[in-house]
Design an enzyme around this catalytic site. Sequence first.
Site, PDB file in Angstrom:
ATOM      1  N   ASP A  52       0.872  -1.172   0.000  1.00  0.00           N
ATOM      2  CA  ASP A  52       0.000   0.000   0.000  1.00  0.00           C
ATOM      3  C   ASP A  52       0.904   1.215   0.000  1.00  0.00           C
ATOM      4  O   ASP A  52       1.947   1.219   0.659  1.00  0.00           O
ATOM      5  CB  ASP A  52      -0.903   0.005   1.239  1.00  0.00           C
ATOM      6  N   HIS A 101      10.396   4.799  -2.893  1.00  0.00           N
ATOM      7  CA  HIS A 101       9.818   4.248  -1.664  1.00  0.00           C
ATOM      8  C   HIS A 101       9.553   2.755  -1.798  1.00  0.00           C
ATOM      9  O   HIS A 101       9.826   1.975  -0.912  1.00  0.00           O
ATOM     10  CB  HIS A 101       8.531   5.006  -1.341  1.00  0.00           C
TER      11      HIS A 101
HETATM   12  P1  IMP Z   1      -2.584   1.915  -3.715  1.00  0.00           P
HETATM   13  O1  IMP Z   1      -1.261   1.556  -3.103  1.00  0.00           O
HETATM   14  O2  IMP Z   1      -2.950   1.047  -4.863  1.00  0.00           O
HETATM   15  O3  IMP Z   1      -3.662   2.068  -2.686  1.00  0.00           O
HETATM   16  O4  IMP Z   1      -2.490   3.356  -4.376  1.00  0.00           O
HETATM   17  C1  IMP Z   1      -1.412   4.151  -4.224  1.00  0.00           C
HETATM   18  C2  IMP Z   1      -1.618   5.473  -4.952  1.00  0.00           C
HETATM   19  O5  IMP Z   1      -0.579   6.325  -4.498  1.00  0.00           O
HETATM   20  C3  IMP Z   1      -1.440   5.364  -6.450  1.00  0.00           C
HETATM   21  O6  IMP Z   1      -2.648   5.307  -7.114  1.00  0.00           O
HETATM   22  C4  IMP Z   1      -0.759   6.683  -6.785  1.00  0.00           C
HETATM   23  O7  IMP Z   1      -1.722   7.662  -6.857  1.00  0.00           O
HETATM   24  C5  IMP Z   1       0.049   6.981  -5.557  1.00  0.00           C
HETATM   25  N1  IMP Z   1       1.421   6.477  -5.693  1.00  0.00           N
HETATM   26  C6  IMP Z   1       1.974   5.450  -5.005  1.00  0.00           C
HETATM   27  N2  IMP Z   1       3.237   5.239  -5.409  1.00  0.00           N
HETATM   28  C7  IMP Z   1       3.470   6.131  -6.377  1.00  0.00           C
HETATM   29  C8  IMP Z   1       4.603   6.382  -7.202  1.00  0.00           C
HETATM   30  O8  IMP Z   1       5.657   5.723  -7.155  1.00  0.00           O
HETATM   31  N3  IMP Z   1       4.465   7.389  -8.088  1.00  0.00           N
HETATM   32  C9  IMP Z   1       3.339   8.133  -8.201  1.00  0.00           C
HETATM   33  N4  IMP Z   1       2.266   7.926  -7.490  1.00  0.00           N
HETATM   34  C10 IMP Z   1       2.318   6.928  -6.559  1.00  0.00           C
END
Ligand code: IMP
Length: 214
Positions: free
Chosen positions: A81, A201
């Site tokens: 996440d 990250h």
């Molecule tokens: P999840 O981890 O699928 O809940 O969503 C994480 C959200 O954070 C993604 O849809 C992006 O909007 C943002 N995000 C996470 N990591 C990155 C990255 O490496 N670059 C740009 N956006 C990120």
Amino acid sequence: MTAETPERARRLSGRVVAATHNPGKLREIRELLAPHGVEAVGAAELDLAEPEETGRTFRDNAAIKAEAAARASGEPALADDSGLCVEALGGAPGIYSARWAGDSRDFAAAMARIERELRAAGAPRPWRAHFVSALALAWPDGRIQTFEGRVDGDLVFPPRGTAGFGYDPIFLPDGHDRTFGEMRAEEKHGVPADGSLALSHRARAFQKFARECL
Ligand code: IMP
């Protein structure tokens, strides 16, 4: 429940369930695990339901997804996440990073909202922010290990670059003069073979996970 527990770490071999229904994430997890001889099977391939992400932290949400997949499949499961935390906005969008882009996944609008809110708040520059990625490995017996990676930087507007995804074009990592949107995938996400610190990250969280579990 979800603290890093290196002393209780267990090593992974054979196969792991990637607790995601997102094909892009599944591909990335496969690519990261393949050099370690671990195969990833997607939650969708096993017809596993997607749990609701009700946690208040990245770690909690990763753990919820991994635990649900491990329980349903009877196999170890890995989930992640992640999101962007803007310091002058009290950490927003944070765990709601995907939601700020809405159902249409409009990240141009989400980035514009960040700029609008920073200006409305009169936040002094530099506009500091960090990306966070939490990885959770859940075992069928209920044990769970979590690992977190973080990268700090400044936000820049207008967005720069067309590489990557999400908020990449506004994030200028410390020590670099190009945004994530202007970097090649390997530069952003690569895990250096010499053991030096990765940049993103996600790659940093994976380095911690690999050290303990692979
Ligand atoms: P999840 O981890 O699928 O809940 O969503 C994480 C959200 O954070 C993604 O849809 C992006 O909007 C943002 N995000 C996470 N990591 C990155 C990255 O490496 N670059 C740009 N956006 C990120």
